[in-house]
Design an enzyme around this catalytic site. Structure first.
Site, short mmCIF file in Angstrom:
data_model
loop_
_atom_site.label_atom_id
_atom_site.label_comp_id
_atom_site.label_asym_id
_atom_site.label_seq_id
_atom_site.Cartn_x
_atom_site.Cartn_y
_atom_site.Cartn_z
N CYS A 1 7.81 8.28 -7.79
CA CYS A 1 7.64 8.55 -9.20
C CYS A 1 8.90 9.21 -9.70
O CYS A 1 9.25 10.30 -9.23
CB CYS A 1 6.44 9.45 -9.46
N HIS B 1 -0.55 8.06 -3.34
CA HIS B 1 0.78 8.22 -2.77
C HIS B 1 0.67 9.07 -1.51
O HIS B 1 -0.28 9.85 -1.35
CB HIS B 1 1.73 8.87 -3.78
N HIS C 1 -5.45 4.86 -6.49
CA HIS C 1 -4.00 4.64 -6.39
C HIS C 1 -3.42 5.90 -5.73
O HIS C 1 -3.33 6.95 -6.39
CB HIS C 1 -3.44 4.43 -7.80
N ASN D 1 4.14 4.84 -2.71
CA ASN D 1 2.74 4.47 -2.69
C ASN D 1 2.30 4.22 -1.25
O ASN D 1 3.13 3.98 -0.37
CB ASN D 1 2.54 3.17 -3.46
N ARG E 1 6.62 -3.85 -9.04
CA ARG E 1 6.80 -3.03 -10.24
C ARG E 1 6.92 -1.55 -9.89
O ARG E 1 8.00 -0.97 -9.95
CB ARG E 1 5.63 -3.27 -11.21
N ASP E 2 5.84 -0.93 -9.49
CA ASP E 2 5.84 0.51 -9.22
C ASP E 2 6.75 0.84 -8.04
O ASP E 2 7.31 1.93 -7.98
CB ASP E 2 4.40 0.96 -8.92
#
Length: 299
Positions: A240, A209, A207, A249, A15-16
């Site tokens: 992002c 990055h 979370h 990430n 997803r991300d």
């Protein structure tokens, strides 16, 4: 505080990670990625996002992906559902857990979803009610917890009330995201110290990055604060779309390698995980963003 004996990784690559790719990705390739991650032992995989394809074209076909994957008992297959329509679509696809997200930065909230933080939280109320009615668990994200592309540094005191609001409305876990990757280990420790005064540490996740190369250091700093849940992305996929220059990430392979070195159990087969990352990187025609994968592949 002693290091945790076990860590749960939330795999966000499908997803991300994939949502920021420029090229179209087939449903078959998405299904293969999720199945590869299941085979590698991931116990939580964020499969897709039920948002308008107009805004996030790479998440088109999430319902088809859910229909195509081989779901293993004991594994959570989740999806992002930022509004009630998205939740209803996720429910129709058989999703048992969804995620919602808010920002710790007012400027980011306005640029990202065109509303204030307060208004964004109000939008989640019907989702939370529907989730309770249907027995669906909800996980919360807070973005820009250590820095914002528009406001600069974000204080822990800005983050805490947003995390508390998500927790109070029913999110069983709140993931704190360094969206642009500017945070340091010292910032991270203070973040969890402050936020944990309002939300229990066992209901918080990290979370990170890797824009500034600090993601692994921030994971370790979080471990020292008693945090034992981390979001990560196979092959370091992602970024992002609203944060210019923000890299992916933290790579799941790199986190697993760190945790193995600390004697912390994850239940993940690193070799299979590396193979999954190599396969999707080949599909995308790009290099693997995991340093551990690159080093192992060069041997």
């Amino acid at each position: 505080m002693p290091l945790p004996k076990e860590v749960r990784l939330v795999e966000v690559g499908p997803r991300d990670g994939l949502q920021n790719e420029a090229q179209p990705i087939s449903v078959a390739d998405k299904v293969r990625l999720v199945d590869d991650l299941t085979e590698a032992g991931l116990a939580y995989i964020e499969v897709g996002s039920f948002v308008s394809p107009k805004w996030v074209p790479q998440m088109a076909g999430s319902a088809e992906v859910f229909a195509g994957i081989q779901q293993r008992p004991g594994v959570t297959y989740a999806a992002l559902a930022p509004n009630l329509r998205g939740f209803e679509d996720a429910l129709a696809a058989g999703v048992k857990e969804v995620a919602v997200f808010a920002a710790a930065s007012e400027a980011f909230s306005q640029r990202n979803i065109n509303c204030s933080i307060s208004d964004s939280l109000k939008r989640f109320e019907p989702i939370m009610e529907a989730a309770r009615n249907h027995g669906v668990r909800v996980r919360g994200y807070v973005s820009c917890v250590l820095g914002c592309p528009y406001e600069g540094k974000v204080s822990a005191e800005q983050v805490a009330p947003v995390a508390r609001a998500l927790h109070d409305m029913g999110c069983y876990e709140v993931s704190l995201g360094d969206t642009i990757g500017t945070g340091t280990a010292g910032d991270t420790r203070r973040l969890f110290e402050v936020v944990s005064a309002l939300v229990p540490r066992e209901q918080l996740a990290g979370h990170f990055h890797d824009t500034y190369g600090q993601a692994l250091a921030n994971v370790y700093a979080s471990l020292l604060e008693g945090i034992n849940v981390f979001d990560s992305s196979v092959a370091g996929l992602g970024g992002c779309p609203y944060a210019k220059g923000a890299t992916g990430n933290i790579a799941t392979e790199d986190v697993v390698y760190l945790l193995q070195g600390l004697g912390i159990a994850t239940g993940i087969d690193l070799d299979r995980l590396i193979a999954a990352g190599q396969r999707i990187s080949s599909v995308l025609g790009r290099g693997n963003g995991s340093r551990v994968a690159r080093a192992r592949s060069a041997q």
